[in-house]
Motif scaffolding. Structure first.
Motif, PDB file in Angstrom:
ATOM      1  N   ALA A  12       0.834  -1.199   0.000  1.00 11.53           N
ATOM      2  CA  ALA A  12       0.000   0.000   0.000  1.00 11.53           C
ATOM      3  C   ALA A  12       0.864   1.243   0.000  1.00 11.53           C
ATOM      4  CB  ALA A  12      -0.933   0.000   1.202  1.00 11.53           C
ATOM      5  N   LEU A  13       0.308   2.320  -0.513  1.00  7.32           N
ATOM      6  CA  LEU A  13       0.952   3.620  -0.504  1.00  7.32           C
ATOM      7  C   LEU A  13      -0.041   4.603   0.097  1.00  7.32           C
ATOM      8  CD1 LEU A  13       3.419   5.328  -1.519  1.00  7.32           C
ATOM      9  CD2 LEU A  13       2.073   5.764  -3.587  1.00  7.32           C
ATOM     10  N   ARG A  14       0.378   5.313   1.124  1.00  8.65           N
ATOM     11  CA  ARG A  14      -0.523   6.275   1.777  1.00  8.65           C
ATOM     12  C   ARG A  14      -0.326   7.649   1.146  1.00  8.65           C
ATOM     13  NH1 ARG A  14      -2.691   6.756   7.875  1.00  8.65           N
ATOM     14  NH2 ARG A  14      -3.915   5.073   6.959  1.00  8.65           N
ATOM     15  N   LEU A  15      -1.441   8.206   0.689  1.00  5.56           N
ATOM     16  CA  LEU A  15      -1.436   9.504   0.025  1.00  5.56           C
ATOM     17  C   LEU A  15      -1.994  10.583   0.947  1.00  5.56           C
ATOM     18  CD1 LEU A  15      -2.968   8.581  -3.479  1.00  5.56           C
ATOM     19  CD2 LEU A  15      -0.568   8.477  -2.757  1.00  5.56           C
ATOM     20  N   GLY A  16      -1.520  11.796   0.743  1.00  2.00           N
ATOM     21  CA  GLY A  16      -2.116  12.973   1.355  1.00  2.00           C
ATOM     22  C   GLY A  16      -2.544  13.923   0.261  1.00  2.00           C
ATOM     23  N   LEU A  17      -3.851  14.132   0.101  1.00  2.00           N
ATOM     24  CA  LEU A  17      -4.385  15.042  -0.909  1.00  2.00           C
ATOM     25  C   LEU A  17      -4.587  16.395  -0.238  1.00  2.00           C
ATOM     26  CD1 LEU A  17      -7.078  12.658  -2.493  1.00  2.00           C
ATOM     27  CD2 LEU A  17      -4.588  12.676  -2.828  1.00  2.00           C
ATOM     28  N   LEU A  18      -3.790  17.385  -0.636  1.00  2.00           N
ATOM     29  CA  LEU A  18      -3.778  18.690   0.035  1.00  2.00           C
ATOM     30  C   LEU A  18      -4.725  19.638  -0.701  1.00  2.00           C
ATOM     31  CD1 LEU A  18       0.065  19.094   0.664  1.00  2.00           C
ATOM     32  CD2 LEU A  18      -1.606  17.625   1.830  1.00  2.00           C
ATOM     33  N   GLN A  19      -5.905  19.812  -0.139  1.00  2.00           N
ATOM     34  CA  GLN A  19      -6.965  20.618  -0.744  1.00  2.00           C
ATOM     35  C   GLN A  19      -7.037  21.946   0.009  1.00  2.00           C
ATOM     36  OE1 GLN A  19     -10.824  18.722  -1.827  1.00  2.00           O
ATOM     37  NE2 GLN A  19     -11.695  20.065  -0.270  1.00  2.00           N
ATOM     38  N   PHE A  20      -6.608  23.030  -0.634  1.00  2.00           N
ATOM     39  CA  PHE A  20      -6.611  24.306   0.073  1.00  2.00           C
ATOM     40  C   PHE A  20      -6.836  25.459  -0.896  1.00  2.00           C
ATOM     41  CE2 PHE A  20      -2.398  24.654  -1.554  1.00  2.00           C
ATOM     42  CZ  PHE A  20      -1.968  25.962  -1.402  1.00  2.00           C
ATOM     43  N   HIS A  21      -6.964  26.665  -0.327  1.00  2.00           N
ATOM     44  CA  HIS A  21      -7.250  27.866  -1.105  1.00  2.00           C
ATOM     45  C   HIS A  21      -5.993  28.706  -1.267  1.00  2.00           C
ATOM     46  CE1 HIS A  21      -8.756  31.606  -2.549  1.00  2.00           C
ATOM     47  NE2 HIS A  21      -8.726  32.235  -1.390  1.00  2.00           N
ATOM     48  N   PRO A  22      -5.336  28.642  -2.424  1.00  2.00           N
ATOM     49  CA  PRO A  22      -4.181  29.528  -2.654  1.00  2.00           C
ATOM     50  C   PRO A  22      -4.647  30.900  -3.111  1.00  2.00           C
ATOM     51  CG  PRO A  22      -4.467  28.069  -4.529  1.00  2.00           C
ATOM     52  CD  PRO A  22      -5.569  27.729  -3.554  1.00  2.00           C
ATOM     53  N   VAL A  23      -3.935  31.919  -2.702  1.00  2.00           N
ATOM     54  CA  VAL A  23      -4.219  33.288  -3.139  1.00  2.00           C
ATOM     55  C   VAL A  23      -3.289  33.605  -4.301  1.00  2.00           C
ATOM     56  CG1 VAL A  23      -4.226  35.718  -2.481  1.00  2.00           C
ATOM     57  CG2 VAL A  23      -4.974  33.969  -0.841  1.00  2.00           C
ATOM     58  N   VAL A  24      -3.843  34.050  -5.405  1.00  3.25           N
ATOM     59  CA  VAL A  24      -3.025  34.327  -6.589  1.00  3.25           C
ATOM     60  C   VAL A  24      -1.956  35.360  -6.259  1.00  3.25           C
ATOM     61  CG1 VAL A  24      -3.043  35.342  -8.896  1.00  3.25           C
ATOM     62  CG2 VAL A  24      -4.796  33.694  -8.259  1.00  3.25           C
ATOM     63  N   GLY A  25      -0.707  35.002  -6.542  1.00  2.59           N
ATOM     64  CA  GLY A  25       0.421  35.902  -6.346  1.00  2.59           C
ATOM     65  C   GLY A  25       1.048  35.856  -4.971  1.00  2.59           C
ATOM     66  N   ASP A  26       0.372  35.327  -3.966  1.00  6.19           N
ATOM     67  CA  ASP A  26       0.902  35.312  -2.599  1.00  6.19           C
ATOM     68  C   ASP A  26       1.802  34.088  -2.421  1.00  6.19           C
ATOM     69  OD1 ASP A  26       1.446  35.712   0.049  1.00  6.19           O
ATOM     70  OD2 ASP A  26      -0.589  35.282   0.767  1.00  6.19           O
TER      71      ASP A  26
END
Length: 603
Positions: free
Chosen positions: A3-17
């Motif tokens: 098995a391979l454990r994944l982390g799906l990083l779902q977040f809100h990036p701010v354009v340019g920051d």
């Protein structure tokens, strides 16, 4: 089980920051590693935000992005590999590619560049990026991972090339904005790819509002058999932990070698990058009781749209550092829902309400009842309008609602006679009077917004904007939260909110009926809005010719032609209206782009 454990990083990036996004990614990488993840994946261009548009050619931003990737690699937890969406300058430095940087501890090990650059609807990537010419596989010690970026997943060739190279897992970094039914299409696509190649597919999306787009998450893992086994929440940041069973893809390769042999890519079609992690990627669920995440429930259509409106408003004001918004309550359904969305998104203390009802509206009028219900449901103090100071979030009286006119009963030449509101001199239903009153109301709203240092919100909806309807005070403002919701959806959402609040917010039926039957404005429409919405959706969303709409909807030809002409002639008016977050299949002016000056030379 391998098995391979994944982390799906779902977040809100701010354009340019770049620095702010880097810090958010670093924190999520630490969280993923703490829960046993071996491979962490961000969304498309998560480091710089999506869509960057012309900022992508700014050399300063590109340099900062490269420094941020190096910082992330230096701080990467041991044994973790990360795929970070970021801009990638071409080797000759004459272009930029939309890419995923492959990070291992202490280095940027390689790049997976996007092949298919969409240039339709809200996407303009062909204008800014250079396409890749090959697929990409990251070869971890115990697993081969095919890496794709957004549109590459929707086209069959990139995943087929990766599968032919013997991958155990396909991953896709995405920036997929909300539109009706989009999550169903996303999952249908990952299911199709999983079944085509008998490999699991991990899909990672962004969340948050960016100008006229709302990214709604829904990151998920589909197993080799086409079952969605993990899903992140809608419109919320999350680190989604999921375990991938690698044994099935290897078993498939052994039992059906002819399938992959038949798909064997041409030489150079796939770039394989060996990646050393310094740890064994075969991961069992940790013994400390940290299980993988399950399948988060997905919201219903009214809930999803309402949350998307709130998200768009929250992120728009936060991105521009706007502390307050202002809404004029004129008794319409749209104005009330705009105020409620603002209160839920920002808190009622940051929303200034203005009484925009004419004084001629009777105290027992249902429009006043609706306004009072909105004030109560939104949590504003129930004190009378006009008592608030400039630092309160309470309703304030609207300056300059009425235009003064001479008293018709005064003697000629008597300049001392009192002036009367114009609507007492000329009938209130006169369109010219109402237009003057609306423009004066708009002036009052703008004065109130200046006094409170607040952003004026438009209460216009999609049906109104598409057909060139609406009064000036409804259409103006700096942001239109409900501007891409049809009038029919406003009625459905109002009823859904009434059920959600257990009857605490019940719009009067007359308000709902008026919203469903009339588009106001100097050139009003009195057709049922359900009919108008069908024409708008057929002509704009589906891009059907008028004769097809006539045949499908069973409507008179003259009526459809007249409505289509109104839609086309309203383009100049729409260009001067505020940003409206996309809630439909094809947003006005953003997705449907037509010239302002043109003439129809065909039937």
């Amino acid at each position: 089980m391998s098995a391979l454990r994944l982390g799906l990083l779902q977040f809100h990036p701010v354009v340019g920051d770049i620095q702010g996004n880097r810090d958010r990614i670093a924190a999520m990488l630490q969280e993923a590693a703490g829960r046993g993840a071996e491979l962490a994946i961000c969304g498309e261009l998560a480091l710089c935000g999506y869509p960057p548009q012309s900022l992508i050619v700014d050399e300063g931003m590109l340099r900062e992005a490269q420094h941020a990737l190096e910082d992330l690699a230096d701080g990467l937890p041991p044994g973790l590999v990360a795929l970070i969406g970021a801009p990638h300058p071409t080797p000759d430095l004459r272009g930029v590619q939309n890419a995923a940087a492959v990070l291992t501890r202490g280095q940027v090990a390689g790049w997976a560049d996007k092949q298919h650059l969409p240039t339709y609807a809200a996407f303009d990537e062909g204008r800014y990026f250079v396409p890749a010419r090959h697929s990409f596989v990251a070869e971890l010690p115990e697993a081969r991972v095919g890496v794709m970026i957004c549109a590459d997943l929707w086209e069959p060739e990139p995943s087929a090339a990766c599968a032919a190279a013997g991958v155990d897992l396909l991953v896709a970094l995405n920036a997929s904005p909300y539109s009706p039914g989009m999550q169903r299409r996303r999952e249908s696509t990952t299911i199709a790819r999983a079944l085509e190649h008998t490999v699991p597919v991990a899909y990672v999306n962004l969340v948050g509002g960016q100008d006229g787009l709302v990214f709604d998450g829904g990151s998920h893992l589909t197993d080799h058999a086409g079952a969605v086994v993990a899903r992140g929440p809608a419109l919320e940041e999350a680190v989604v932990i999921c375990d991938v069973d690698l044994s099935w893809s290897r078993r498939s390769a052994r039992s059906e070698p002819h399938r992959r042999a038949a798909q064997r890519p041409a030489p150079g079609a796939v770039h394989v990058l060996p990646v050393q992690t310094g740890a064994d990627p075969r991961v069992q669920p940790p013994e400390d009781g940290q299980p993988a995440d399950g399948v988060a429930p997905w919201p219903g259509p009214e809930d999803h749209r309402w949350r998307a409106v709130r998200t768009a408003l929250t992120d728009f004001t936060a991105g521009l550092r706007i502390d307050r918004v202002l809404v004029g309550l004129d008794g319409t359904l749209g104005a009330g829902l705009t105020a409620l969305a603002a209160a839920e998104a920002l808190g009622h203390e940051r929303v200034v309400l203005v009484d925009a009802l004419p004084e001629s509206v009777a105290a027992d009028d249902d429009r006043r009842a609706w306004t009072a219900a909105v004030v109560a449901a939104g949590g504003w103090p129930s004190s009378a309008a006009g008592t608030a100071g400039p630092d309160d979030g309470m309703p304030v009286a609207l300056p300059l609602v009425h235009v003064a006119a001479p008293d018709p009963g005064a003697e000629p030449g008597d300049h001392t006679a009192d002036a009367l509101p114009l609507e007492q001199v000329v009938p209130d239903e006169d369109p010219a009077v109402r237009l003057i009153a609306s423009r004066t109301t708009l002036l009052g709203l703008e004065l109130a917004a200046d006094a409170h240092e607040a952003l004026l919100l438009s209460s216009a909806d999609r049906t109104m904007r598409a057909l060139g309807g609406g009064w000036p005070h409804e259409l103006a403002g700096g942001f239109a939260p409900i501007g891409d919701l049809t009038r029919g959806w406003l009625v459905w959402i109002a009823r859904w909110l009434a059920d959600r609040e257990d009857g605490a917010l019940v719009p009067p039926e007359s308000v709902l009926e008026r919203a469903a039957e009339t588009i106001g404005g100097p050139d009003p429409l009195h057709e049922p809005c359900a009919t108008l919405d069908r024409v708008v959706e057929g002509y704009i969303d589906a891009n059907h010719p008028t004769e097809v709409i006539v045949e499908r909807e069973g409507l008179p030809t003259a009526m459809v032609l007249a409505l289509a002409d109104r839609i086309d002639r309203a383009e100049l008016r729409r260009r001067s209206q505020p940003i409206a977050p996309r809630m439909s299949g094809r947003a006005l002016s953003d997705d449907r782009r037509i010239p302002v000056v043109w003439r129809r030379g065909w039937p």
